[in-house]
Scaffold this motif. Structure first.
Motif, PDB file in Angstrom:
ATOM      1  N   ALA A  94       0.629  -1.128   0.205  1.00 16.11           N
ATOM      2  CA  ALA A  94      -0.004   0.108   0.139  1.00 16.11           C
ATOM      3  C   ALA A  94       0.713   1.276   0.105  1.00 16.11           C
ATOM      4  O   ALA A  94       0.365   2.383  -0.239  1.00 16.11           O
ATOM      5  CB  ALA A  94      -0.806  -0.087   1.118  1.00 16.11           C
ATOM      6  N   LEU A  95       1.952   1.161   0.190  1.00 15.87           N
ATOM      7  CA  LEU A  95       3.073   2.329   0.317  1.00 15.87           C
ATOM      8  C   LEU A  95       3.287   2.893  -1.254  1.00 15.87           C
ATOM      9  O   LEU A  95       3.595   2.175  -2.030  1.00 15.87           O
ATOM     10  CB  LEU A  95       4.333   1.817   1.091  1.00 15.87           C
ATOM     11  CG  LEU A  95       4.305   1.599   2.580  1.00 15.87           C
ATOM     12  CD1 LEU A  95       5.625   1.198   3.005  1.00 15.87           C
ATOM     13  CD2 LEU A  95       3.728   3.126   3.157  1.00 15.87           C
ATOM     14  N   PRO A  96       3.042   4.236  -1.284  1.00 13.06           N
ATOM     15  CA  PRO A  96       3.362   4.784  -2.630  1.00 13.06           C
ATOM     16  C   PRO A  96       4.890   4.844  -2.712  1.00 13.06           C
ATOM     17  O   PRO A  96       5.664   4.958  -1.939  1.00 13.06           O
ATOM     18  CB  PRO A  96       2.618   6.247  -2.463  1.00 13.06           C
ATOM     19  CG  PRO A  96       2.712   6.381  -1.164  1.00 13.06           C
ATOM     20  CD  PRO A  96       2.674   5.144  -0.498  1.00 13.06           C
ATOM     21  N   ALA A  97       5.194   4.864  -4.228  1.00 14.12           N
ATOM     22  CA  ALA A  97       6.910   4.776  -4.131  1.00 14.12           C
ATOM     23  C   ALA A  97       7.144   5.423  -5.829  1.00 14.12           C
ATOM     24  O   ALA A  97       6.214   5.027  -6.670  1.00 14.12           O
ATOM     25  CB  ALA A  97       7.397   3.288  -4.254  1.00 14.12           C
ATOM     26  N   PRO A  98       8.273   5.920  -5.943  1.00 16.19           N
ATOM     27  CA  PRO A  98       8.522   6.549  -7.124  1.00 16.19           C
ATOM     28  C   PRO A  98       8.748   5.300  -8.186  1.00 16.19           C
ATOM     29  O   PRO A  98       9.287   4.243  -7.677  1.00 16.19           O
ATOM     30  CB  PRO A  98       9.921   7.206  -6.957  1.00 16.19           C
ATOM     31  CG  PRO A  98      10.495   6.559  -5.803  1.00 16.19           C
ATOM     32  CD  PRO A  98       9.406   6.191  -4.731  1.00 16.19           C
ATOM     33  N   GLU A  99       8.713   5.680  -9.437  1.00 12.55           N
ATOM     34  CA  GLU A  99       8.981   4.587 -10.336  1.00 12.55           C
ATOM     35  C   GLU A  99      10.580   4.629 -10.924  1.00 12.55           C
ATOM     36  O   GLU A  99      11.074   5.578 -11.133  1.00 12.55           O
ATOM     37  CB  GLU A  99       8.148   5.010 -11.806  1.00 12.55           C
ATOM     38  CG  GLU A  99       6.710   4.901 -11.872  1.00 12.55           C
ATOM     39  CD  GLU A  99       6.104   3.492 -11.461  1.00 12.55           C
ATOM     40  OE1 GLU A  99       7.027   2.452 -12.129  1.00 12.55           O
ATOM     41  OE2 GLU A  99       5.239   3.070 -11.262  1.00 12.55           O
ATOM     42  N   LEU A 100      11.090   3.216 -10.484  1.00 17.32           N
ATOM     43  CA  LEU A 100      12.565   3.264 -10.925  1.00 17.32           C
ATOM     44  C   LEU A 100      12.873   2.026 -11.805  1.00 17.32           C
ATOM     45  O   LEU A 100      11.774   1.148 -12.067  1.00 17.32           O
ATOM     46  CB  LEU A 100      13.349   3.297  -9.437  1.00 17.32           C
ATOM     47  CG  LEU A 100      13.327   4.227  -8.478  1.00 17.32           C
ATOM     48  CD1 LEU A 100      13.968   3.944  -7.339  1.00 17.32           C
ATOM     49  CD2 LEU A 100      13.587   5.755  -9.173  1.00 17.32           C
ATOM     50  N   LEU A 122       6.485   3.940   6.868  1.00 19.39           N
ATOM     51  CA  LEU A 122       5.590   4.713   6.823  1.00 19.39           C
ATOM     52  C   LEU A 122       5.332   5.564   5.626  1.00 19.39           C
ATOM     53  O   LEU A 122       6.382   5.601   4.707  1.00 19.39           O
ATOM     54  CB  LEU A 122       5.473   5.936   7.957  1.00 19.39           C
ATOM     55  CG  LEU A 122       5.668   5.522   9.362  1.00 19.39           C
ATOM     56  CD1 LEU A 122       5.852   6.719  10.438  1.00 19.39           C
ATOM     57  CD2 LEU A 122       4.211   4.800   9.655  1.00 19.39           C
ATOM     58  N   PRO A 123       4.324   6.043   4.982  1.00 19.27           N
ATOM     59  CA  PRO A 123       4.145   6.692   3.860  1.00 19.27           C
ATOM     60  C   PRO A 123       5.224   7.851   3.328  1.00 19.27           C
ATOM     61  O   PRO A 123       5.022   8.875   4.635  1.00 19.27           O
ATOM     62  CB  PRO A 123       2.716   7.036   3.557  1.00 19.27           C
ATOM     63  CG  PRO A 123       2.134   6.101   4.556  1.00 19.27           C
ATOM     64  CD  PRO A 123       2.987   6.095   5.727  1.00 19.27           C
ATOM     65  N   ALA A 124       5.832   7.958   2.613  1.00 18.27           N
ATOM     66  CA  ALA A 124       6.558   9.280   2.404  1.00 18.27           C
ATOM     67  C   ALA A 124       6.113  10.577   2.055  1.00 18.27           C
ATOM     68  O   ALA A 124       6.759  11.541   2.064  1.00 18.27           O
ATOM     69  CB  ALA A 124       7.659   8.805   1.220  1.00 18.27           C
ATOM     70  N   SER A 125       4.571  10.286   1.945  1.00 15.72           N
ATOM     71  CA  SER A 125       3.973  11.384   1.601  1.00 15.72           C
ATOM     72  C   SER A 125       3.696  12.357   2.961  1.00 15.72           C
ATOM     73  O   SER A 125       3.331  13.469   2.993  1.00 15.72           O
ATOM     74  CB  SER A 125       2.531  11.242   1.220  1.00 15.72           C
ATOM     75  OG  SER A 125       1.739  10.468   2.029  1.00 15.72           O
ATOM     76  N   GLU A 126       4.067  11.817   4.110  1.00 18.89           N
ATOM     77  CA  GLU A 126       4.051  12.393   5.361  1.00 18.89           C
ATOM     78  C   GLU A 126       5.280  13.455   5.501  1.00 18.89           C
ATOM     79  O   GLU A 126       6.225  12.820   5.305  1.00 18.89           O
ATOM     80  CB  GLU A 126       4.055  11.683   6.404  1.00 18.89           C
ATOM     81  CG  GLU A 126       2.754  10.670   6.742  1.00 18.89           C
ATOM     82  CD  GLU A 126       2.786   9.933   7.861  1.00 18.89           C
ATOM     83  OE1 GLU A 126       3.713  10.196   8.768  1.00 18.89           O
ATOM     84  OE2 GLU A 126       2.045   8.921   8.077  1.00 18.89           O
ATOM     85  N   PRO A 127       4.998  14.654   5.631  1.00 22.79           N
ATOM     86  CA  PRO A 127       6.265  15.556   5.745  1.00 22.79           C
ATOM     87  C   PRO A 127       7.405  15.352   6.465  1.00 22.79           C
ATOM     88  O   PRO A 127       8.544  15.469   6.011  1.00 22.79           O
ATOM     89  CB  PRO A 127       5.452  16.962   6.217  1.00 22.79           C
ATOM     90  CG  PRO A 127       4.181  16.978   5.807  1.00 22.79           C
ATOM     91  CD  PRO A 127       3.715  15.440   5.961  1.00 22.79           C
ATOM     92  N   ARG A 128       7.146  14.597   7.642  1.00 22.21           N
ATOM     93  CA  ARG A 128       8.177  14.414   8.496  1.00 22.21           C
ATOM     94  C   ARG A 128       8.912  13.326   7.974  1.00 22.21           C
ATOM     95  O   ARG A 128      10.219  13.176   8.140  1.00 22.21           O
ATOM     96  CB  ARG A 128       7.767  13.825   9.764  1.00 22.21           C
ATOM     97  CG  ARG A 128       6.763  12.929   9.873  1.00 22.21           C
ATOM     98  CD  ARG A 128       6.262  12.512  11.483  1.00 22.21           C
ATOM     99  NE  ARG A 128       5.114  11.543  11.366  1.00 22.21           N
ATOM    100  CZ  ARG A 128       4.889  10.767  12.206  1.00 22.21           C
ATOM    101  NH1 ARG A 128       5.643  10.783  13.431  1.00 22.21           N
ATOM    102  NH2 ARG A 128       4.126   9.686  12.058  1.00 22.21           N
ATOM    103  N   VAL A 129       8.249  12.022   7.334  1.00 22.97           N
ATOM    104  CA  VAL A 129       9.042  11.058   6.757  1.00 22.97           C
ATOM    105  C   VAL A 129       9.514  11.327   5.330  1.00 22.97           C
ATOM    106  O   VAL A 129      10.697  11.117   5.317  1.00 22.97           O
ATOM    107  CB  VAL A 129       7.974   9.850   6.299  1.00 22.97           C
ATOM    108  CG1 VAL A 129       8.685   9.002   5.772  1.00 22.97           C
ATOM    109  CG2 VAL A 129       7.060   9.393   7.738  1.00 22.97           C
TER     110      VAL A 129
END
Length: 288
Positions: free
Chosen positions: A24-30, A263-270
């Motif tokens: 469920a975690l979003p991630a960049p296309e690599l 944790l989701p990297a969309s969270e500012p602290r993460v």
């Protein structure tokens, strides 16, 4: 992770839960490709469109030595590769309790030697290969540097240790001083027991903080977090490495819990934490 005295009975469900969270975690296309590292499954990530020989970070996932695989931490590795501008090789080491110590560490050593020998063929720079990990993976990374030194083999370019457990006797003050749901002393003790079996928790390859000699190891980038019962493990290990004459960079990240890389990297602290990790990795790769 969660508390409870029925960890091993709940292990299949815990593994399924982590797998679902990871997907469920979003991630960049690599660019990503799976390989067989002399019997150990690994996955190589490269930033999209990156050309030339990239530095290579061999990265070991966390999960208390009992959870995690190449898929659960896929997003984590993608963010590291994207933020640091380096290739990342994730290692699918064997898990306890089916495979107790030293099986996982043996797999890490096999994957490390495979990656080091084939870096150029993988499109990476053989002179810039580092080891790193988070939580249990950081413990394995630290243990690997000790094993390599004892075998007379070359050290990694550096070691990245993200909130590493370094004292599996669970005797550091923060174990009881910091409360984090799902990471109680009882849960940690079950993880350690599942991993070690009859092996002493003071063995230096499972508790690097107990090693009699910590000299001549790779430069260490140690990152701890405020909300972590294992916080002292990382910070006291950084101090011990420094006292032994090693180069050490240590930083505590505020308001983040153990396992923040899951944790989701969309969270500012993460996102800010990934930015910091990426910058630190790039810095240590680019130094002369």
């Amino acid at each position: 992770m969660r508390d409870g005295a029925t960890l091993l009975g709940d292990l299949p469900a815990l593994r399924r839960s982590m797998a679902e969270q990871g997907r469920a975690l979003p991630a960049p296309e690599l660019e990503a490709a799976d390989h067989d590292a002399d019997g150990v499954p690994v996955r190589l990530y490269r930033p999209a469109g990156a050309a030339g020989q990239l530095p290579l970070l061999v990265f070991l996932h966390g999960g208390g030595w009992i959870l995690g695989d190449l898929d659960t931490h896929d997003a984590c590795c993608r963010w590291l590769s994207e933020r640091a501008g380096c290739a990342v090789l994730a290692v699918g080491y064997r898990l306890a309790p089916e495979h107790r110590f030293p099986a996982g560490l043996d797999d890490v050593g096999t994957a490390w030697r495979w990656a080091s020998a084939r870096a150029a063929a993988l499109g990476c720079d053989p002179a810039r290969v580092a080891i790193g990990g988070e939580s249990a993976g950081a413990n394995l990374a630290a243990a690997l540097t000790l094993r390599l030194r004892e075998a007379g083999e070359a050290q990694p370019r550096f070691q990245l240790l993200v909130h590493p457990p370094t004292d599996l006797t669970l005797s550091q003050p923060s174990i009881d001083a910091v409360e984090l749901p799902g990471l109680s002393r009882a849960f940690l003790a079950e993880c350690v027991g599942a991993y070690l079996g009859d092996v002493s928790a003071e063995h230096p390859h499972v508790s690097p903080l107990h090693a009699a000699d910590l000299s001549a190891l790779a430069p260490a980038v140690v990152v701890t977090v405020e909300l972590d019962p294992l916080r002292d493990d990382g910070e006291f290990y950084a101090l011990a490495l420094t006292r032994a004459g090693n180069e050490v960079s240590v930083q505590r990240l505020p308001a983040l819990p153990h396992g923040f890389m899951f944790l989701p990297a969309s969270e500012p602290r993460v996102a800010a934490a990934y930015d910091l990790l990426g910058a630190r990795i790039a810095l240590y790769f680019d130094r002369p």
